[in-house]
Design a protein around this motif. Structure first.
Motif, PDB file in Angstrom:
ATOM      1  N   TYR A   1      42.875  48.586  24.201  1.00  0.00           N
ATOM      2  CA  TYR A   1      43.901  47.810  23.517  1.00  0.00           C
ATOM      3  C   TYR A   1      45.288  48.058  24.113  1.00  0.00           C
ATOM      4  O   TYR A   1      46.298  47.711  23.516  1.00  0.00           O
ATOM      5  N   ASP A   2      45.357  48.690  25.266  1.00  0.00           N
ATOM      6  CA  ASP A   2      46.610  49.020  25.960  1.00  0.00           C
ATOM      7  C   ASP A   2      47.487  49.998  25.186  1.00  0.00           C
ATOM      8  O   ASP A   2      48.705  50.003  25.332  1.00  0.00           O
ATOM      9  N   ARG A   3      46.883  50.820  24.356  1.00  0.00           N
ATOM     10  CA  ARG A   3      47.621  51.891  23.687  1.00  0.00           C
ATOM     11  C   ARG A   3      47.529  53.117  24.577  1.00  0.00           C
ATOM     12  O   ARG A   3      46.461  53.424  25.118  1.00  0.00           O
ATOM     13  N   TYR A   4      48.638  53.821  24.743  1.00  0.00           N
ATOM     14  CA  TYR A   4      48.620  55.041  25.531  1.00  0.00           C
ATOM     15  C   TYR A   4      47.996  56.160  24.708  1.00  0.00           C
ATOM     16  O   TYR A   4      48.395  56.403  23.572  1.00  0.00           O
ATOM     17  N   LEU A   5      46.989  56.817  25.262  1.00  0.00           N
ATOM     18  CA  LEU A   5      46.328  57.932  24.590  1.00  0.00           C
ATOM     19  C   LEU A   5      47.219  59.150  24.756  1.00  0.00           C
ATOM     20  O   LEU A   5      47.525  59.560  25.877  1.00  0.00           O
ATOM     21  N   ALA A   6      47.652  59.725  23.646  1.00  0.00           N
ATOM     22  CA  ALA A   6      48.712  60.735  23.694  1.00  0.00           C
ATOM     23  C   ALA A   6      48.339  62.024  22.975  1.00  0.00           C
ATOM     24  O   ALA A   6      47.601  62.028  22.001  1.00  0.00           O
ATOM     25  N   ASP A   7      48.888  63.104  23.494  1.00  0.00           N
ATOM     26  CA  ASP A   7      48.907  64.400  22.822  1.00  0.00           C
ATOM     27  C   ASP A   7      50.355  64.610  22.419  1.00  0.00           C
ATOM     28  O   ASP A   7      51.264  64.451  23.240  1.00  0.00           O
ATOM     29  N   VAL A   8      50.583  64.958  21.157  1.00  0.00           N
ATOM     30  CA  VAL A   8      51.946  65.100  20.646  1.00  0.00           C
ATOM     31  C   VAL A   8      52.162  66.530  20.160  1.00  0.00           C
ATOM     32  O   VAL A   8      51.449  67.016  19.288  1.00  0.00           O
TER      33      VAL A   8
END
Length: 146
Positions: free
Chosen positions: A110-117
């Motif tokens: 879905y073009d969401r950036y997979l992130a660690d926050v």
């Protein structure tokens, strides 16, 4: 609509390759000046317990809007009681910090950036992805799993 408690700039400690793409970036006037630092991020909306929208400031006055999904976890759907609880937790956690370290290098379908926050919370240094798992607000997830 901006989430009131999240409508201030969060200084980003680092934005790794792939988080923001400079292609197509046009210099823009920003409503509120970004703090000095490596970059700035404005969380504009927490969608649910594992997804949020943010504006990321790049060098040379560029601002890009991106959607981020927390990597390796899945929160219940926002319309469920458990989903609302996970979303509320994310809003409270992201709304109470001034500095975050966000890392990402991949996007999902879905073009969401997979992130660690990572951030400095009330109880010291925190890893948002792990906090959701430890509190039972999300489960482990990997793209392609059913």
């Amino acid at each position: 609509m901006l989430v009131p408690s999240l409508s201030r700039y969060l200084t980003a400690g680092a934005v790794l390759a792939g988080v923001v793409l400079v292609a197509g970036c046009q210099p823009q006037n920003v409503a509120a000046p970004a703090p000095a630092g490596d970059g700035a991020m404005l969380v504009t909306e927490v969608v649910d317990g594992d997804t949020f929208h943010a504006e990321v400031q790049l060098p040379f006055g560029c601002m890009v809007r991106r959607t981020f999904r927390l990597r390796a976890l899945n929160a219940p759907e926002a319309g469920t009681p458990a989903g609302r609880k996970a979303k509320r937790f994310m809003e409270e956690e992201l709304g109470s910090v001034e500095r975050v370290l966000l890392t990402s290098s991949l996007t999902d379908k879905y073009d969401r950036y997979l992130a660690d926050v990572f951030y400095e919370g009330k109880e010291g240094e925190r890893y948002l992805n792990r906090e959701l798992l430890e509190r039972g607000l999300a489960s482990t997830w990997k793209p392609g799993w059913n």
